[in-house]
Design an enzyme around this catalytic site. Sequence first.
Site, PDB file in Angstrom:
ATOM      1  N   ASP A  29       0.954  -1.313   0.028  1.00  6.68           N
ATOM      2  CA  ASP A  29      -0.144  -0.062  -0.037  1.00  6.68           C
ATOM      3  C   ASP A  29       0.927   1.046  -0.117  1.00  6.68           C
ATOM      4  OD1 ASP A  29      -3.119   0.319   0.772  1.00  6.68           O
ATOM      5  OD2 ASP A  29      -2.089   2.042   1.128  1.00  6.68           O
ATOM      6  N   GLU A  52     -19.039  -5.629   3.984  1.00  2.80           N
ATOM      7  CA  GLU A  52     -18.407  -5.418   5.291  1.00  2.80           C
ATOM      8  C   GLU A  52     -19.341  -5.867   6.215  1.00  2.80           C
ATOM      9  OE1 GLU A  52     -16.985  -1.413   5.451  1.00  2.80           O
ATOM     10  OE2 GLU A  52     -16.483  -1.589   3.219  1.00  2.80           O
ATOM     11  N   ALA A  74     -23.831  -4.143 -11.910  1.00  2.00           N
ATOM     12  CA  ALA A  74     -24.918  -4.408 -12.237  1.00  2.00           C
ATOM     13  C   ALA A  74     -25.771  -5.145 -10.666  1.00  2.00           C
ATOM     14  CB  ALA A  74     -25.359  -5.451 -13.300  1.00  2.00           C
ATOM     15  N   CYS A  94     -19.789   1.911  -1.633  1.00  4.95           N
ATOM     16  CA  CYS A  94     -19.898   1.205  -2.913  1.00  4.95           C
ATOM     17  C   CYS A  94     -21.376   1.409  -3.632  1.00  4.95           C
ATOM     18  CB  CYS A  94     -19.615  -0.297  -2.900  1.00  4.95           C
ATOM     19  SG  CYS A  94     -17.774  -0.323  -2.573  1.00  4.95           S
TER      20      CYS A  94
HETATM   21  P1  NAD Z   1     -10.080   1.095   0.702  1.00  2.00           P
HETATM   22  O1  NAD Z   1     -10.079   2.745   0.467  1.00  2.00           O
HETATM   23  O2  NAD Z   1     -10.460   0.631   2.131  1.00  2.00           O
HETATM   24  O3  NAD Z   1      -8.728   0.331   0.269  1.00  2.00           O
HETATM   25  C1  NAD Z   1      -7.706   0.923  -0.803  1.00  2.00           C
HETATM   26  C2  NAD Z   1      -6.222   1.132  -0.434  1.00  2.00           C
HETATM   27  O4  NAD Z   1      -5.410   1.193  -1.941  1.00  2.00           O
HETATM   28  C3  NAD Z   1      -6.127   2.232   0.356  1.00  2.00           C
HETATM   29  O5  NAD Z   1      -5.274   1.832   1.551  1.00  2.00           O
HETATM   30  C4  NAD Z   1      -5.146   3.201  -0.266  1.00  2.00           C
HETATM   31  O6  NAD Z   1      -4.018   3.679   0.209  1.00  2.00           O
HETATM   32  C5  NAD Z   1      -4.455   1.922  -1.646  1.00  2.00           C
HETATM   33  N1  NAD Z   1      -3.928   2.730  -2.670  1.00  2.00           N
HETATM   34  C6  NAD Z   1      -4.636   3.665  -3.562  1.00  2.00           C
HETATM   35  N2  NAD Z   1      -3.893   3.679  -4.505  1.00  2.00           N
HETATM   36  C7  NAD Z   1      -2.684   3.233  -4.657  1.00  2.00           C
HETATM   37  C8  NAD Z   1      -1.531   2.738  -5.251  1.00  2.00           C
HETATM   38  N3  NAD Z   1      -1.377   3.471  -6.437  1.00  2.00           N
HETATM   39  N4  NAD Z   1      -0.525   1.936  -4.716  1.00  2.00           N
HETATM   40  C9  NAD Z   1      -0.738   1.200  -3.358  1.00  2.00           C
HETATM   41  N5  NAD Z   1      -1.871   1.508  -2.889  1.00  2.00           N
HETATM   42  C10 NAD Z   1      -2.749   2.431  -3.369  1.00  2.00           C
HETATM   43  O7  NAD Z   1     -10.874   0.469  -0.470  1.00  2.00           O
HETATM   44  P2  NAD Z   1     -11.863  -0.703  -0.474  1.00  2.00           P
HETATM   45  O8  NAD Z   1     -12.948  -0.542   0.366  1.00  2.00           O
HETATM   46  O9  NAD Z   1     -10.975  -1.808   0.113  1.00  2.00           O
HETATM   47  O10 NAD Z   1     -12.389  -0.671  -2.015  1.00  2.00           O
HETATM   48  C11 NAD Z   1     -11.256  -1.243  -2.829  1.00  2.00           C
HETATM   49  C12 NAD Z   1     -12.026  -1.579  -4.260  1.00  2.00           C
HETATM   50  O11 NAD Z   1     -12.743  -2.589  -3.974  1.00  2.00           O
HETATM   51  C13 NAD Z   1     -12.892  -0.440  -4.723  1.00  2.00           C
HETATM   52  O12 NAD Z   1     -13.107  -0.473  -6.171  1.00  2.00           O
HETATM   53  C14 NAD Z   1     -14.525  -0.727  -4.188  1.00  2.00           C
HETATM   54  O13 NAD Z   1     -15.347  -0.362  -4.987  1.00  2.00           O
HETATM   55  C15 NAD Z   1     -14.202  -2.442  -4.199  1.00  2.00           C
HETATM   56  N6  NAD Z   1     -15.201  -3.226  -3.465  1.00  2.00           N
HETATM   57  C16 NAD Z   1     -15.136  -2.837  -2.037  1.00  2.00           C
HETATM   58  C17 NAD Z   1     -15.874  -3.414  -1.268  1.00  2.00           C
HETATM   59  C18 NAD Z   1     -16.200  -2.861   0.265  1.00  2.00           C
HETATM   60  O14 NAD Z   1     -16.867  -3.761   1.134  1.00  2.00           O
HETATM   61  N7  NAD Z   1     -15.422  -1.776   0.782  1.00  2.00           N
HETATM   62  C19 NAD Z   1     -16.573  -4.700  -1.458  1.00  2.00           C
HETATM   63  C20 NAD Z   1     -16.395  -5.085  -2.941  1.00  2.00           C
HETATM   64  C21 NAD Z   1     -15.575  -4.478  -3.831  1.00  2.00           C
HETATM   65  C1  UGA Z   2     -22.144  -4.268  -0.542  1.00  2.00           C
HETATM   66  C2  UGA Z   2     -22.996  -5.544  -1.337  1.00  2.00           C
HETATM   67  O1  UGA Z   2     -23.664  -6.316  -0.286  1.00  2.00           O
HETATM   68  C3  UGA Z   2     -21.684  -6.458  -1.534  1.00  2.00           C
HETATM   69  O2  UGA Z   2     -21.949  -7.576  -2.094  1.00  2.00           O
HETATM   70  C4  UGA Z   2     -20.837  -5.547  -2.176  1.00  2.00           C
HETATM   71  O3  UGA Z   2     -19.444  -6.384  -2.405  1.00  2.00           O
HETATM   72  C5  UGA Z   2     -20.380  -4.314  -1.508  1.00  2.00           C
HETATM   73  O4  UGA Z   2     -21.444  -3.321  -1.402  1.00  2.00           O
HETATM   74  C6  UGA Z   2     -19.428  -3.393  -2.564  1.00  2.00           C
HETATM   75  O5  UGA Z   2     -19.062  -3.473  -3.582  1.00  2.00           O
HETATM   76  O6  UGA Z   2     -18.781  -2.686  -1.694  1.00  2.00           O
HETATM   77  P1  UGA Z   2     -21.940  -3.411   1.957  1.00  2.00           P
HETATM   78  O7  UGA Z   2     -22.065  -2.119   1.279  1.00  2.00           O
HETATM   79  O8  UGA Z   2     -20.759  -3.673   2.504  1.00  2.00           O
HETATM   80  O9  UGA Z   2     -21.820  -4.574   0.580  1.00  2.00           O
HETATM   81  O10 UGA Z   2     -22.909  -3.927   3.014  1.00  2.00           O
HETATM   82  P2  UGA Z   2     -24.504  -4.239   2.671  1.00  2.00           P
HETATM   83  O11 UGA Z   2     -24.903  -5.255   3.482  1.00  2.00           O
HETATM   84  O12 UGA Z   2     -24.857  -4.384   1.297  1.00  2.00           O
HETATM   85  O13 UGA Z   2     -25.243  -2.736   2.959  1.00  2.00           O
HETATM   86  C7  UGA Z   2     -25.146  -1.661   2.394  1.00  2.00           C
HETATM   87  C8  UGA Z   2     -26.348  -0.613   3.125  1.00  2.00           C
HETATM   88  O14 UGA Z   2     -27.457  -1.132   2.639  1.00  2.00           O
HETATM   89  C9  UGA Z   2     -26.001  -0.595   4.540  1.00  2.00           C
HETATM   90  O15 UGA Z   2     -26.322   0.836   4.642  1.00  2.00           O
HETATM   91  C10 UGA Z   2     -27.149  -1.527   5.011  1.00  2.00           C
HETATM   92  O16 UGA Z   2     -27.724  -0.974   6.478  1.00  2.00           O
HETATM   93  C11 UGA Z   2     -28.394  -1.241   3.864  1.00  2.00           C
HETATM   94  N1  UGA Z   2     -29.328  -2.163   3.878  1.00  2.00           N
HETATM   95  C12 UGA Z   2     -29.046  -3.374   3.464  1.00  2.00           C
HETATM   96  C13 UGA Z   2     -30.678  -1.735   4.263  1.00  2.00           C
HETATM   97  O17 UGA Z   2     -30.817  -0.560   4.620  1.00  2.00           O
HETATM   98  N2  UGA Z   2     -31.703  -2.730   4.024  1.00  2.00           N
HETATM   99  C14 UGA Z   2     -31.365  -4.080   3.593  1.00  2.00           C
HETATM  100  O18 UGA Z   2     -32.239  -4.745   3.524  1.00  2.00           O
HETATM  101  C15 UGA Z   2     -30.102  -4.335   3.329  1.00  2.00           C
END
Ligand code: NAD
Ligand code: UGA
Length: 447
Positions: free
Chosen positions: A35, A165, A222, A276
Amino acid sequence: MQIKNICCIGAGYVGGPTMAVIALKCPGINITVVDVNPEKIKAWNGPLSNLPIYEPGLSDVVKETRGRNLFFSDDIAGNIEKAEMIFMAVNTPTKTEGEGAGMAADLSYVEACAKDIAKYSKSNKIVIEKSTLPVRTAEKIKEILEENSTDIHFEILSNPEFLAEGTAIEDLFKSDRVLIGGDDTLSGQKAIKSLVNIYANWIPIQKILTTNIWSSELAKLASNAFLAQRVSSINSLSALCEKTGANVDELSKAIGMDHRIGSKFLKASVGFGGSCFQKDILNLVYLCQFYGLNEVADYWHQVVKINDYQKKRFAQKVIDHFDGNLAGKRIGFLGWAFKSNTNDSRESAAIKVSEILYRHGASLSIYDPKVQYKTIVNDIENLWEIKVSIKDKRINIVDKLISTSQCDVFVILTEWKEFEQIEIASTKVIFDGRNISQNQNKFSIGK
Ligand code: NAD
Ligand code: UGA
């Protein structure tokens, strides 16, 4: 290709847990998560009780794998060079400036990764899009990789992450599906097979879906749009329930019992949060507009608009309770995270609701069991539209449950388990953003 070394760029909510689980399930592969943020790497290498993200079960997995075949490092160059397979798991927030500001995904972090990969690679690599990206990003990444290197073959795969999460480890252990998109060339198919072999260590093969790269990129956007659409659909109907005497929980149960619809993601709330849903739908809207599909863009945009409406509607109930005058009233905020079991507050409804109430003159006491003090301060000082300093006497962030005598009303914005047991004097009104049905107007515990 036999994969022995993986490098994951981005040690965040996706990179950290995903790589920890791959390391656990594939002890023969060395995985290093890198990172740009050295503080984050330090925390990943620090005490298990203080990892940079809170996620149930995560510290057990890290305990078993860290130092065995899971490593956290700020040596980006060296770990890119060593790996045969590189995951890009960096953030892709909504653009704040330039073309598409407020809608399109900011791909600058992914582009920086691609430049680093090209710069530090000395042998062929499989490069994996783990971040959520607009459809056809792989084209752009390929261009960057090829422009910035010579005589190296990069095979790009899309392998979006579907964890939520709060349940990340559980989701990674038992994924509904693993999606892998790649090119229909010999080298593309070989790369797909290498990644399939990794997941096949714990995911049943029939749950590993391989597609072309564009389907995989688009399926991620999607999927999030479909999930968020369900929340906005039930939230829009919660407003109609309140006008008509229908109960939204009963409505949700009745709708969800149709197996063609299903019961999940039908819980009415103060509005979805998280890093997201909003950004991915806005990105989808932007893509549709880009391709001239304005009707499709408008359709999906409405999901985000209803979400904003729901947050404002909730805040308005509190304002109406005080007949519009909140001066001198203290409101207890129970919960700041966007959902329970996470320390993440990105796009949490609490941020918007608190700002609206503050603007109407209210004083705020804020408590969350996991979100750090400095995160709440940052949300207020940097994400509210009005400029406020945390030194303002009307804002008080506390580290234990707020005593009932201190506040005029409470708002519950995160469904933390500890709030279920809360004993609040029956005279105190609670607006429960996570249990909208009981909150058709307002309710008092003990009544
Ligand atoms: P995050 O902000 O928690 O982590 C991203 C990390 O990447 C940070 O620590 C940042 O410092 C680092 N970074 C940025 N640019 C960099 C570089 N050039 N080199 C090295 N490190 C670098 O983000 P996240 O929540 O883990 O999300 C990452 C991706 O995954 C996003 O595209 C998000 O949409 C997707 N995603 C997130 C979730 C979720 O639940 N948070 C779930 C599914 C998909
Ligand atoms: C969501 C998707 O569920 C994951 O599959 C996906 O990978 C992720 O986004 C992503 O791309 O970041 P997340 O945002 O971590 O995951 O959590 P969710 O459980 O989906 O909840 C999202 C929000 O919707 C929360 O604020 C939750 O309280 C709300 N929610 C969820 C409702 O208000 N009602 C519901 O019935 C379900």
